[in-house]
Design an enzyme around this catalytic site. Structure first.
Site, PDB file in Angstrom:
ATOM      1  CB  THR A  40      -0.833  -0.014   1.248  1.00  0.00           C
ATOM      2  OG1 THR A  40      -1.998  -1.156   1.150  1.00  0.00           O
ATOM      3  CG2 THR A  40      -1.687   1.246   1.175  1.00  0.00           C
ATOM      4  CG  HIS A  43      -0.616   0.613  -4.412  1.00  0.00           C
ATOM      5  ND1 HIS A  43      -0.343   0.160  -5.614  1.00  0.00           N
ATOM      6  CD2 HIS A  43      -0.678  -0.597  -3.732  1.00  0.00           C
ATOM      7  CE1 HIS A  43      -0.491  -1.074  -5.900  1.00  0.00           C
ATOM      8  NE2 HIS A  43      -0.797  -1.625  -4.728  1.00  0.00           N
TER       9      HIS A  43
END
Lengths: 341, 341, 341, 341
Positions: A40, A43
């Site tokens: 995450t 990202h």
């Protein structure tokens, strides 16, 4: 304090001085000692479509951590200054029907630290006391700092029926590798781990996988090890379309597929032959059961029946965040953590 | 053929020649290679109140065994001459509502071999093909011969939620000792084994018990190892009144007590404080789930995650049945088996 | 304010003026409109062995109620002045491992209103906001005032597998009668209600019992209605030793006995024949699952599929508490409530 | 005897004389009295891609029926000449690991009558005695003749947690309509039925649907009736791609989707947003649990809590099979059955 910040709507992270967080009466301030780096975070670093649709800069990034409590709000009763802790990163309302009936992990009002509010790639973080989870004395900050992703793995494994089961794990990123070890510790009879990456497969082997295979070998090995029946349980940890299809193909009729890997786009599914005629059960894994997963994790770690230490392959200071992200992207890493203090 | 027979309504067993069993079209004839000796056999030997009310002499005794198939009835499709097998000793009707809904283990029309019809302390036994369970090549006849009591232990353990659990096993006869090992193999975080007999406790330790205690130490150890909470699960394997009370006392609130030990007479229970106010779940264990328990057992044995071999402490020929019974009564034995051929 | 108080360690209750409760920042003040009278209140009134060992006078009695919120603490976010509410009477710590894993109903630190701290037989009561449960507009205060005992009945019924089941309810006090109606609403195929009292049996019939029987007829009716098998589920709501034995005798093999009735002293149980050989599961019911039970109850009431109104047979003002207690003891009542404002 | 036969690999069915079936020793011969017509029969009639890949002409079609036993094999113990019966149409091996562990409904060796071997659109059918299910005296042959599809509906409904649940049924063909009634009988708090066809919606209403909606209204009604949360359970009975997407969209987070409708081709699924982030459980429904589903069905029918009679809208003799098929295709029918004798 020093913090790794997504400053604006563009790729990259910046290490900079920001004000130390203030706490509410029901919160505690934690000095961060270790923090895990997650896909995450990559990202968000890359500022991809998901990140740009969800994250509102400026924000301190990071949601996996452990540290020491340095201040407690006036309403806090069960956390004390000096406590060694980690925390559930999903801050839920605690009052909706889902939270009140044991389903906080899908509370619609969830705020995730490092995504929706300031996170833990910093010297300090403020957390609601209800989210704090104490670390036993024999659990290091290194291990404490990766409770969040281990928790995902525990949630995935322990919501299936594992003792005596044959299990295929598709995808050996850190959570998949954790899951391999948890399956073995929870009594799986055979764990087959599949990935394209030999470094990751070696880690899966180290965590106890009975068979490590490349995806193109998975069908043959599953058939051989299950007398042609298929595995009882698949843990889909990759999000790769081919692996999702393989999950449905290689689980036995009447079996269970736990889906944690996040496909980046829609997949064409033949529900008739892949799911319905096989009588499958499929479970979408979100976060960690609060706090059943945490208690189970504490038990597995405390007894020593599961030891995630080999999965941590790299440690960096916050100053080397670019290198940390690079290592993760390279595929040469297991779990990467920041050493903060 | 040679068989150990309860000839008349009196103590003792007689080794004598009896006719070889004939088989029906849906049965198979098995040459017995190993047979386990059970407390039930001791009751029949002693001809106690239970035995004299249930058993109708003359009858061949014994219900735990493994051997080779030497003849198959004309309707049998999935067992062949030469197959290495063991068998479920509860012969059920297969047609009542309980059998048709997964509850064969409590079929009201159950006939138990060695109790209600001729058993396995003999050179041959006839069994319905539906009761036969194949042994994998790597499972010895010794281990095959104790599948019945191991099955009781697997049934007891696997109908509780074991991964990560703290477990107290009260009573370390063979089934209790098996249960200790199965709990560990199924992911229990801590197993505390309690018995008055140090030989048995040593076997429990060998099978993986984290703590071995005398009953008078159990409370202190449970409290210390569970932070005062009590264990998640108690497996009551003794039937001793004090152990039953201890089971209810030392399980945590909301916990589970699996009852397999058979108390010989009524016990005064304070339901309010021992069961209801604690919110307990209690489960009475009968036989083995057909055939979920058998499949799980096969998986645990096949993978090597559970190895019962250390529990077998004594082997005798049928000729030494008196000595076999004596050894069991002495408390110096784990599991005692007959070597028949 | 006016309150019904256990003033000293002796039988009786006194209606007197006491100070209005103050609230903490996380509490709300509720103007009580209706309050149910429970067997527990009778025990406190009578000052029996249990009461004198647990209750510390002076204390305001009563734990079942509904009313309107008149003040809210500064930290309360989801309760507002004017809200129509009832409340869970078990005040738990919310932070222990049991509370954090969905087992608040057996939290070891539970304080019960009207037993361990001031209760609801008064014009006002202070409650933690977390314990408050909102009433839908179409739920009267009468019904709101009996959510606590209905909740016990819902907990008892819904933790068994009821759709299509045959059920025996032993004991038709208010909770037993509620349970009869809930079983029918939850899809039980046949509900047999047993009691010695014809008034209560008539109420059970009114709530949907298919058969109402005296205890000495129960065996014959159960056998006839279940083809001799026994019922799938027994709800033991009486605490009477003969009924407890009957519960174990009349449940089918492999069945389930839910125990809510509190035996006043130990009962001699033959575990072998009554529980173990039958393969039973027994569950001790404490309070209400927080808040799964409450959500289910709200659903059943909101849809109209369950209507408890006929069970409320008597209403009194607080001034007539002696008469309320007398009516309950007489056995002529269903549920008795106080109308307070 | 007279039978409706798929004679060759082409559309249509032929009514013709064929030999009466012979039975094996473990089979019974049943004189067929009623037989339900299923969508599967329409596929075979039309000779579509699925049918031409699976069915081997010549074969007697039909798999739903009830009738009277007229002959029993020598090994049959619990079925007698004259018995009124229906039967499970999936003939399984009974010996594989799936069958032996309660998963016969997904036995890999299943043969379906009317698909893989001769079926029931005939005067007589041979069935293994193990597949026979007795009809109570108060169950008509009409109702007996539709136990197979009702069984699918019971399987779909009763493997979810229904008491108190809000349920959306997408697709109101006969199985969907049955499911509506079963949900209500099993204690659902609100059942919303969706279809494009007003005749079917009227039948769903007749069976107890609280709301009947066209698919384009479903979202608004679900949101209104569930305070925006979504339903606890969706029963997807249509196989229509838009309905499948709607199922995932309208179930609440943490909810359950039961999939029985068979999509005719792959569907593009966004696993991330439709399944994983919502924490859903999805279950593929195959046939009927043997024989848990059958027992539950018998209980629901015997008690009268569920009455499927209104769903049967058309009856034809075998001679009018073309008209029967036409009526089904027209969408104007509920359940269509053949009256055979």
């Amino acid at each position: 304090m020093k913090a790794l910040v997504k400053e604006k709507a563009a790729p990259g992270l910046v290490l900079k001085e920001v004000p130390e967080p203030t706490i509410r009466d029901d919160e505690v301030l934690i000095k961060v000692r270790r923090a895990g780096v997650c896909g995450t975070d990559v990202h968000i670093y890359d500022w991809d479509a998901w990140a740009s649709g969800r994250v509102k800069p400026p924000i301190v990034v990071g949601h996996e951590f452990a540290g020491e409590v340095v201040r407690v709000g006036s309403l806090v009763t069960d956390v004390r200054v000096g406590d060694r802790v980690t925390a559930e990163g999903h801050i839920v309302d605690g009052r909706c029907l889902l939270c009140r009936t044991g389903n906080s992990h899908v509370c619609p009002h969830t705020q995730i630290i490092g995504v929706d509010r300031d996170g833990c790639f910093a010297e300090f973080i403020a957390m609601p006391a209800t989210n704090v989870w104490h670390l036993a004395d024999n659990i290091s900050f290194d291990i404490g700092g990766i409770h969040d992703p281990m928790g995902n793995a525990f949630h995935t494994v322990l919501t299936a029926d594992i003792p005596g089961a044959t299990v295929l794990v598709t995808g050996c990123g850190p959570i998949g590798i954790f899951a391999v070890g948890i399956c073995k510790a929870a009594g799986a009879s055979r764990v087959i781990a599949s990935d394209v990456n030999d470094t990751r497969l070696a880690l899966a082997r180290r965590m106890g996988a009975d068979d490590i295979v490349h995806p193109n070998e998975a069908e043959a090995v599953v058939k051989r090890q299950t007398d042609g029946l298929g595995v009882d349980v698949v843990l889909e940890m990759s999000g790769v379309p081919a692996a999702v299809h393989q999950a449905f193909a290689l689980v036995r009729v009447g079996g269970r597929v736990q889906m944690l890997g996040i496909p980046s786009k829609p997949i064409d599914i033949d529900f008739a032959t892949e799911i319905i005629f096989k009588g499958l059960t499929i479970y979408g894994v979100v976060g960690r059961r609060m706090y059943d997963t945490w208690l189970a994790m504490t038990r597995f770690l405390g007894s020593g029946q599961f030891d995630p230490a080999p999965v941590i392959t790299h440690k960096f200071p916050l100053e080397e965040s670019d290198e940390a992200i690079r290592v993760i992207k390279s595929g040469e890493a297991g779990k990467v953590i920041f050493e903060i203090a």
